[in-house]
Every structure is written in C-alpha cells, then in structure tokens.
Design a protein around this motif. Structure first.
Motif, PDB file in Angstrom:
ATOM      1  N   PRO A  61      38.904   3.803  11.007  1.00 46.29           N
ATOM      2  CA  PRO A  61      37.493   3.821  11.422  1.00 46.29           C
ATOM      3  C   PRO A  61      36.677   4.950  10.792  1.00 46.29           C
ATOM      4  O   PRO A  61      35.530   4.747  10.385  1.00 46.29           O
ATOM      5  N   GLU A  62      37.273   6.141  10.694  1.00 52.24           N
ATOM      6  CA  GLU A  62      36.540   7.275  10.132  1.00 52.24           C
ATOM      7  C   GLU A  62      36.204   7.041   8.661  1.00 52.24           C
ATOM      8  O   GLU A  62      35.102   7.380   8.205  1.00 52.24           O
ATOM      9  N   TYR A  63      37.126   6.442   7.933  1.00 49.77           N
ATOM     10  CA  TYR A  63      36.876   6.151   6.519  1.00 49.77           C
ATOM     11  C   TYR A  63      35.819   5.057   6.373  1.00 49.77           C
ATOM     12  O   TYR A  63      35.000   5.091   5.460  1.00 49.77           O
ATOM     13  N   ALA A  89      33.374   4.567   8.387  1.00 43.30           N
ATOM     14  CA  ALA A  89      32.082   5.191   8.694  1.00 43.30           C
ATOM     15  C   ALA A  89      31.555   5.959   7.485  1.00 43.30           C
ATOM     16  O   ALA A  89      30.359   5.908   7.171  1.00 43.30           O
ATOM     17  N   VAL A  90      32.442   6.652   6.789  1.00 40.95           N
ATOM     18  CA  VAL A  90      32.036   7.376   5.587  1.00 40.95           C
ATOM     19  C   VAL A  90      31.583   6.402   4.514  1.00 40.95           C
ATOM     20  O   VAL A  90      30.584   6.640   3.820  1.00 40.95           O
TER      21      VAL A  90
END
Length: 211
Positions: free
Chosen positions: A38-40, A42-43
């Motif tokens: 998820p964090e990737y 978002a980036v």
C-alpha cells in the motif's frame, strides 16, 4: 526514495529559471517494484500526479520537462546515461550508502564531467563531499543546486570530480568488507580490488542542451 520531492524541486527550478525551459530535461528511471504494498502504491500515485501536473503546466510543443521510465535497463545502458547526463540528482530522503551516486561519478568523462547533487542523508555523502550536498526536504535548496550545477564552469566540475573519483575507485566493496571485518576482530584484512558492481537504477538525470 524521494521521487515526488525531487520532481517538486525540478518544478521549482523551472519556475525560477524561465530561460531553462526547453533546454533541460529530467529523466527519472524507476523500475516498478513492490506495487502490491500500500505504501508503494501511494507513492506511485503521488509521482503520477506530480508528473501530470508538471508536464501539463510547464511543457511546451516539442519539449517535455520530465521523462519517467519504469523499465529496467542493463548496467551498460545506465552507465551510458550517467555519462551523458550533465547532472546526477541523487536525493533520497534517507538511505544507506547509495551506490547510484558512486556509479554516476565512475561513469563520467574525466575531461568534461557532470555534477553530482547528493542528499546529505545518503551514506555516500561522507565520501563524496565534493558533490553539491543538499537537504532533499528543501525544494528551494535543491532547485538552487540544480541551477548552480548547470552553470558550473568546466574547471570546477573537473576539480570536484577528481576529488571524488579516488575514493570511488579505491574504496570498493572488497575494501568496505575488509574494513568492517577489521572493526569486528581488530585484525588487518588487506582490501582486494573488485570489478563486481551492484546494479542500481538511476535516481535522477538532467540533460542540458544549449550554451
């Protein structure tokens, strides 16, 4: 790796230096990885939003400010891109050693080298102090560094490169391994020369045309 922040700094550079529009192109090579995290994801969304905004608002017919590539390239191709780039923009928000910075320095033409802009949070900043060291969180500082790098005289570029290439050549992976082992057991381990280099993607490359 600070790609959205890097793009924002380049955008600021173009806003502050109108004469450079159409003359400077930013190439970002960022092979896709960990897209399921998820964090990737978002980036990735933030990068695509910044890319669309900057190219849409500052681009001109026949010129796109930022080229964003997600393909993976062999080491030989990356080395060629490093050598062609007037500026190597290596500005991670936080990082380990960061071999991209060293690869950029190693690939340069000794008679006409490019300029390395390096995050103070990269471990390589301690060795490559002749680079233009910046805080990647400060887009104004990075934008000014881009301007200074592109206007730097050849004499200064050569002087800076010469002070960086020595440590890059001498302190290779074998040297670091020996130094680490020496710290662990107190014995001397003679560093051996190594031609094996880790393959890394480019942080950011700027191509400059015109006088």
């Amino acid at each position: 790796k600070g790609i959205p922040e890097r793009m924002a700094a380049f955008e600021q550079f173009l806003i502050d230096n109108l004469d450079q529009r159409g003359r400077v192109t930013y190439l970002q090579i960022a092979p896709t990885s960990r897209s399921e995290v998820p964090e990737y994801a978002a980036v990735s969304r933030a990068v695509n939003e910044a890319l669309g905004r900057i190219n849409g608002s500052l681009g001109e017919p026949g010129w796109v400010p930022i080229h964003y590539v997600t393909s993976t390239y062999p080491r030989s191709v990356l080395a060629g891109l490093y050598r062609l780039a007037a500026v190597g923009l290596v500005t991670p928000m936080r990082d380990g050693m960061n071999l991209v910075a060293k690869e950029y320095v190693a690939a340069q033409d000794p008679t006409d080298p490019g300029v390395l802009i390096l995050s103070k949070f990269a471990g390589a900043a301690q060795q490559l102090s002749a680079a233009l060291i910046v805080n990647p969180n400060d887009k104004l500082e990075v934008a000014e560094a881009i301007r200074d790098a592109l206007s730097m005289s050849k004499r200064e570029r050569v002087t800076r490169w010469e002070s960086m290439i020595g440590p890059v050549r001498e302190q290779d992976a074998s040297w670091w391994a020996a130094a680490f082992l020496k710290e662990l057991d107190g014995n001397d381990h003679e560093p051996a020369s190594s031609t094996d280099r880790t393959h890394s993607a480019a942080e950011g490359l700027l191509d400059h045309s015109g006088p």
